[in-house]
Design a protein around this motif. Sequence first.
Motif, PDB file in Angstrom:
ATOM      1  N   HIS A  67      49.413  -3.704  18.237  1.00 14.24           N
ATOM      2  CA  HIS A  67      49.834  -4.653  19.270  1.00 14.24           C
ATOM      3  C   HIS A  67      50.639  -3.970  20.383  1.00 14.24           C
ATOM      4  O   HIS A  67      50.602  -4.401  21.533  1.00 14.24           O
ATOM      5  CB  HIS A  67      50.639  -5.787  18.648  1.00 14.24           C
ATOM      6  N   ALA A  68      51.335  -2.893  20.050  1.00  9.62           N
ATOM      7  CA  ALA A  68      52.155  -2.190  21.041  1.00  9.62           C
ATOM      8  C   ALA A  68      51.346  -1.219  21.906  1.00  9.62           C
ATOM      9  O   ALA A  68      51.863  -0.729  22.908  1.00  9.62           O
ATOM     10  CB  ALA A  68      53.279  -1.433  20.338  1.00  9.62           C
ATOM     11  N   LEU A  69      50.105  -0.957  21.543  1.00 13.51           N
ATOM     12  CA  LEU A  69      49.286  -0.020  22.323  1.00 13.51           C
ATOM     13  C   LEU A  69      48.914  -0.594  23.682  1.00 13.51           C
ATOM     14  O   LEU A  69      48.878  -1.817  23.864  1.00 13.51           O
ATOM     15  CB  LEU A  69      47.992   0.310  21.556  1.00 13.51           C
ATOM     16  N   GLU A  70      48.598   0.305  24.608  1.00  8.94           N
ATOM     17  CA  GLU A  70      48.075  -0.122  25.895  1.00  8.94           C
ATOM     18  C   GLU A  70      46.736  -0.807  25.658  1.00  8.94           C
ATOM     19  O   GLU A  70      46.052  -0.515  24.670  1.00  8.94           O
ATOM     20  CB  GLU A  70      47.886   1.087  26.814  1.00  8.94           C
ATOM     21  N   PRO A  71      46.324  -1.714  26.546  1.00  6.54           N
ATOM     22  CA  PRO A  71      45.106  -2.504  26.313  1.00  6.54           C
ATOM     23  C   PRO A  71      43.857  -1.680  25.976  1.00  6.54           C
ATOM     24  O   PRO A  71      43.140  -2.028  25.039  1.00  6.54           O
ATOM     25  CB  PRO A  71      44.916  -3.272  27.621  1.00  6.54           C
ATOM     26  N   LEU A  72      43.597  -0.605  26.685  1.00  5.28           N
ATOM     27  CA  LEU A  72      42.400   0.186  26.404  1.00  5.28           C
ATOM     28  C   LEU A  72      42.492   0.843  25.027  1.00  5.28           C
ATOM     29  O   LEU A  72      41.532   0.831  24.253  1.00  5.28           O
ATOM     30  CB  LEU A  72      42.173   1.257  27.478  1.00  5.28           C
ATOM     31  N   ASN A  73      43.649   1.404  24.699  1.00  8.76           N
ATOM     32  CA  ASN A  73      43.829   2.030  23.394  1.00  8.76           C
ATOM     33  C   ASN A  73      43.779   0.999  22.272  1.00  8.76           C
ATOM     34  O   ASN A  73      43.273   1.275  21.184  1.00  8.76           O
ATOM     35  CB  ASN A  73      45.140   2.807  23.343  1.00  8.76           C
ATOM     36  N   ARG A  74      44.297  -0.196  22.530  1.00 11.20           N
ATOM     37  CA  ARG A  74      44.232  -1.267  21.540  1.00 11.20           C
ATOM     38  C   ARG A  74      42.777  -1.641  21.275  1.00 11.20           C
ATOM     39  O   ARG A  74      42.357  -1.770  20.118  1.00 11.20           O
ATOM     40  CB  ARG A  74      45.000  -2.493  22.034  1.00 11.20           C
TER      41      ARG A  74
END
Length: 181
Positions: A127-134
């Motif tokens: 959940h804490a990742l940046e959108p692309l990495n998530r």
Amino acid sequence: MNADLITEYMFTDTQPTSQEEFVLRIDENKGIIFKIARSYANDPEAQKDLGQEIILQLWASYSKFNPSYKFSTWMYRVALNVAISHYRKDLVRQKHMSEADVELISMANPDVGENQEEIDILNDFIHALEPLNRAMMLLYLDDKSYAEIAEILDITTSNVGTRLNRIKQNLKEQFKKYNDE
């Protein structure tokens, strides 16, 4: 319906156009929508809203679906684009809200038993990742190949490999810090 039309329909991969076909395909792949909505929205109501927005955008772009691609790949691409846009809009809204108004929920399955704590940590990390990495991590956890992830996210396969290795290394460090505490 004449025999030629039946043959053409049954033996070619024609573009689906009916609402019934759309509903059937969405039902077969609804787990994608739920997974993405849980990952990009914080509370159950926001998850429901995001899921509805994803379905709306899937329907709006259904006529552009190219049947030479897997439906699930196309669905991931549309759903992730909607979720990332929603996430960005949500960030703007959250800037205007107090921290007390922002609720965090667990994305883990409550039936996992003794591994619940590790799953909660993993979910918090994702959940804490940046959108692309998530998006990339969700696809990876969904057993997508690097090539499939690259196609869905419209990036290179080597970029997927590099990013996932960094994410996994960071995850190992997060777990190590947690276990050392």
